[in-house]
Design a protein around this motif. Structure first.
Motif, PDB file in Angstrom:
ATOM      1  N   TYR A  42       0.839  -1.194   0.000  1.00 48.66           N
ATOM      2  CA  TYR A  42       0.000   0.000   0.000  1.00 48.66           C
ATOM      3  C   TYR A  42       0.876   1.245   0.000  1.00 48.66           C
ATOM      4  O   TYR A  42       1.900   1.293   0.673  1.00 48.66           O
ATOM      5  N   TRP A  43       0.433   2.263  -0.730  1.00 45.82           N
ATOM      6  CA  TRP A  43       1.069   3.575  -0.644  1.00 45.82           C
ATOM      7  C   TRP A  43       0.638   4.211   0.661  1.00 45.82           C
ATOM      8  O   TRP A  43      -0.545   4.191   1.008  1.00 45.82           O
ATOM      9  N   LEU A  44       1.582   4.809   1.392  1.00 49.15           N
ATOM     10  CA  LEU A  44       1.236   5.617   2.563  1.00 49.15           C
ATOM     11  C   LEU A  44       2.078   6.879   2.487  1.00 49.15           C
ATOM     12  O   LEU A  44       3.156   6.995   3.052  1.00 49.15           O
ATOM     13  N   THR A  45       1.565   7.817   1.703  1.00 52.49           N
ATOM     14  CA  THR A  45       2.267   9.040   1.356  1.00 52.49           C
ATOM     15  C   THR A  45       1.255  10.152   1.146  1.00 52.49           C
ATOM     16  O   THR A  45       0.097   9.878   0.794  1.00 52.49           O
ATOM     17  N   SER A  46       1.685  11.366   1.324  1.00 55.34           N
ATOM     18  CA  SER A  46       0.804  12.509   1.078  1.00 55.34           C
ATOM     19  C   SER A  46       0.404  12.604  -0.394  1.00 55.34           C
ATOM     20  O   SER A  46      -0.536  13.305  -0.738  1.00 55.34           O
ATOM     21  N   HIS A  47       1.094  11.882  -1.256  1.00 55.24           N
ATOM     22  CA  HIS A  47       0.770  11.883  -2.688  1.00 55.24           C
ATOM     23  C   HIS A  47      -0.339  10.899  -3.033  1.00 55.24           C
ATOM     24  O   HIS A  47      -0.717  10.792  -4.198  1.00 55.24           O
ATOM     25  N   CYS A  48      -0.831  10.166  -2.049  1.00 56.27           N
ATOM     26  CA  CYS A  48      -1.887   9.180  -2.292  1.00 56.27           C
ATOM     27  C   CYS A  48      -2.920   9.289  -1.190  1.00 56.27           C
ATOM     28  O   CYS A  48      -2.698   8.850  -0.070  1.00 56.27           O
ATOM     29  N   ARG A  49      -4.031   9.874  -1.539  1.00 52.67           N
ATOM     30  CA  ARG A  49      -5.130  10.014  -0.579  1.00 52.67           C
ATOM     31  C   ARG A  49      -6.401   9.475  -1.225  1.00 52.67           C
ATOM     32  O   ARG A  49      -7.262  10.221  -1.669  1.00 52.67           O
ATOM     33  N   GLY A  50      -6.469   8.151  -1.330  1.00 54.18           N
ATOM     34  CA  GLY A  50      -7.660   7.517  -1.877  1.00 54.18           C
ATOM     35  C   GLY A  50      -7.525   7.071  -3.312  1.00 54.18           C
ATOM     36  O   GLY A  50      -8.322   6.277  -3.796  1.00 54.18           O
ATOM     37  N   SER A  51      -6.523   7.559  -4.027  1.00 59.09           N
ATOM     38  CA  SER A  51      -6.309   7.207  -5.425  1.00 59.09           C
ATOM     39  C   SER A  51      -4.812   7.077  -5.685  1.00 59.09           C
ATOM     40  O   SER A  51      -4.018   7.872  -5.183  1.00 59.09           O
ATOM     41  N   THR A  52      -4.437   6.085  -6.499  1.00 57.91           N
ATOM     42  CA  THR A  52      -3.024   5.902  -6.826  1.00 57.91           C
ATOM     43  C   THR A  52      -2.550   6.846  -7.920  1.00 57.91           C
ATOM     44  O   THR A  52      -1.344   7.042  -8.085  1.00 57.91           O
ATOM     45  N   GLU A  53      -3.461   7.432  -8.655  1.00 60.81           N
ATOM     46  CA  GLU A  53      -3.076   8.275  -9.798  1.00 60.81           C
ATOM     47  C   GLU A  53      -2.112   9.410  -9.428  1.00 60.81           C
ATOM     48  O   GLU A  53      -1.103   9.612 -10.111  1.00 60.81           O
ATOM     49  N   PRO A  54      -2.371  10.169  -8.356  1.00 57.55           N
ATOM     50  CA  PRO A  54      -1.433  11.250  -8.024  1.00 57.55           C
ATOM     51  C   PRO A  54      -0.014  10.761  -7.713  1.00 57.55           C
ATOM     52  O   PRO A  54       0.965  11.371  -8.139  1.00 57.55           O
ATOM     53  N   VAL A  55       0.120   9.664  -6.975  1.00 60.06           N
ATOM     54  CA  VAL A  55       1.457   9.175  -6.643  1.00 60.06           C
ATOM     55  C   VAL A  55       2.156   8.627  -7.882  1.00 60.06           C
ATOM     56  O   VAL A  55       3.361   8.837  -8.072  1.00 60.06           O
ATOM     57  N   LEU A  56       1.423   7.961  -8.752  1.00 62.71           N
ATOM     58  CA  LEU A  56       2.028   7.442  -9.982  1.00 62.71           C
ATOM     59  C   LEU A  56       2.462   8.586 -10.894  1.00 62.71           C
ATOM     60  O   LEU A  56       3.547   8.525 -11.497  1.00 62.71           O
ATOM     61  N   ASN A  57       1.661   9.631 -10.970  1.00 58.28           N
ATOM     62  CA  ASN A  57       2.044  10.802 -11.764  1.00 58.28           C
ATOM     63  C   ASN A  57       3.269  11.498 -11.167  1.00 58.28           C
ATOM     64  O   ASN A  57       4.152  11.956 -11.895  1.00 58.28           O
ATOM     65  N   TYR A  58       3.317  11.573  -9.847  1.00 61.46           N
ATOM     66  CA  TYR A  58       4.456  12.187  -9.155  1.00 61.46           C
ATOM     67  C   TYR A  58       5.752  11.412  -9.439  1.00 61.46           C
ATOM     68  O   TYR A  58       6.811  12.006  -9.633  1.00 61.46           O
ATOM     69  N   LEU A  59       5.665  10.100  -9.459  1.00 66.32           N
ATOM     70  CA  LEU A  59       6.845   9.255  -9.681  1.00 66.32           C
ATOM     71  C   LEU A  59       7.223   9.108 -11.151  1.00 66.32           C
ATOM     72  O   LEU A  59       8.327   8.667 -11.465  1.00 66.32           O
ATOM     73  N   GLN A  60       6.320   9.468 -12.051  1.00 64.90           N
ATOM     74  CA  GLN A  60       6.526   9.264 -13.494  1.00 64.90           C
ATOM     75  C   GLN A  60       7.891   9.736 -14.013  1.00 64.90           C
ATOM     76  O   GLN A  60       8.547   9.008 -14.750  1.00 64.90           O
ATOM     77  N   PRO A  61       8.369  10.917 -13.662  1.00 64.93           N
ATOM     78  CA  PRO A  61       9.656  11.374 -14.205  1.00 64.93           C
ATOM     79  C   PRO A  61      10.856  10.511 -13.778  1.00 64.93           C
ATOM     80  O   PRO A  61      11.915  10.594 -14.383  1.00 64.93           O
TER      81      PRO A  61
END
Length: 141
Positions: A42-61
C-alpha cells in the motif's frame, strides 16, 4: 502481511544529502520486486489520498515503463491528517520521518517495531539495506 510504503526520502532520495534534486533511490526496483512478491503493498504518502493516480504521476519522471507497471500494483490508502489512520492488520510501515503524534500512536499500541525507518535523502542505499534486513528476517505475507 501488509507493507505501507512512503515515497519522499524512501523511494526517492539523494545521491548526496546536499544535492538539490532527488532521484530514484539505489535499489528501488529490486525493493519493489521483493515487496510485491512478499507483501500486500500500500502507498502511505501525502501523494496518495484515496487514489493511486497522483502518486504514480508524481513518480513518473523517475520511472521506466517496467517500474511504472510494478508501481501500479501497489494499493491506495486514504487518511485525513495522520498516516497512522490508514494502518491496519498485520503490517510493516516504511517511512523516513513520522510525526511525533504518529510515533506516540505506534508506541501506545506497542507497534514501534512495525515502523522501519529509511531515509534515502541521508543514505541513498537505505532501500538496499532494508531489503537485506527483510530477507534476513524473512518478513513476508
Amino acid at each position: 502481511m501488509l507493507l505501507f510504503i512512503d515515497v519522499d526520502a524512501v523511494l526517492l532520495g539523494k545521491k548526496n544529502p546536499s544535492d538539490i534534486h532527488q532521484t530514484l533511490a539505489s535499489g528501488c526496483e529490486d525493493f519493489i520486486d521483493y515487496a510485491l512478491n512478499n507483501f500486500e503493498c500500500y502507498w502511505l504518502t501525502s501523494h496518495c489520498r484515496g487514489s493511486t493516480e497522483p502518486v504514480l504521476n508524481y513518480l513518473q519522471p523517475y520511472t521506466t515503463p517496467s517500474l511504472r507497471s510494478k508501481l501500479e500494483q501497489i494499493n491506495a490508502t486514504n487518511y485525513k491528517t495522520f498516516k497512522t489512520e490508514a494502518l491496519h492488520g498485520d503490517f510493516l510501515w516504511i517511512d523516513d520521518s513520522p510525526t511525533a503524534y504518529e510515533i506516540d500512536y505506534l508506541d501506545k499500541r506497542d507497534w514501534l517495531n512495525r515502523w522501519l525507518q529509511v531515509n534515502t535523502r541521508q543514505d541513498f542505499h537505505g532501500l538496499e539495506k532494508l531489503l537485506l534486513f527483510l530477507k534476513s528476517e524473512k518478513r513476508s505475507v
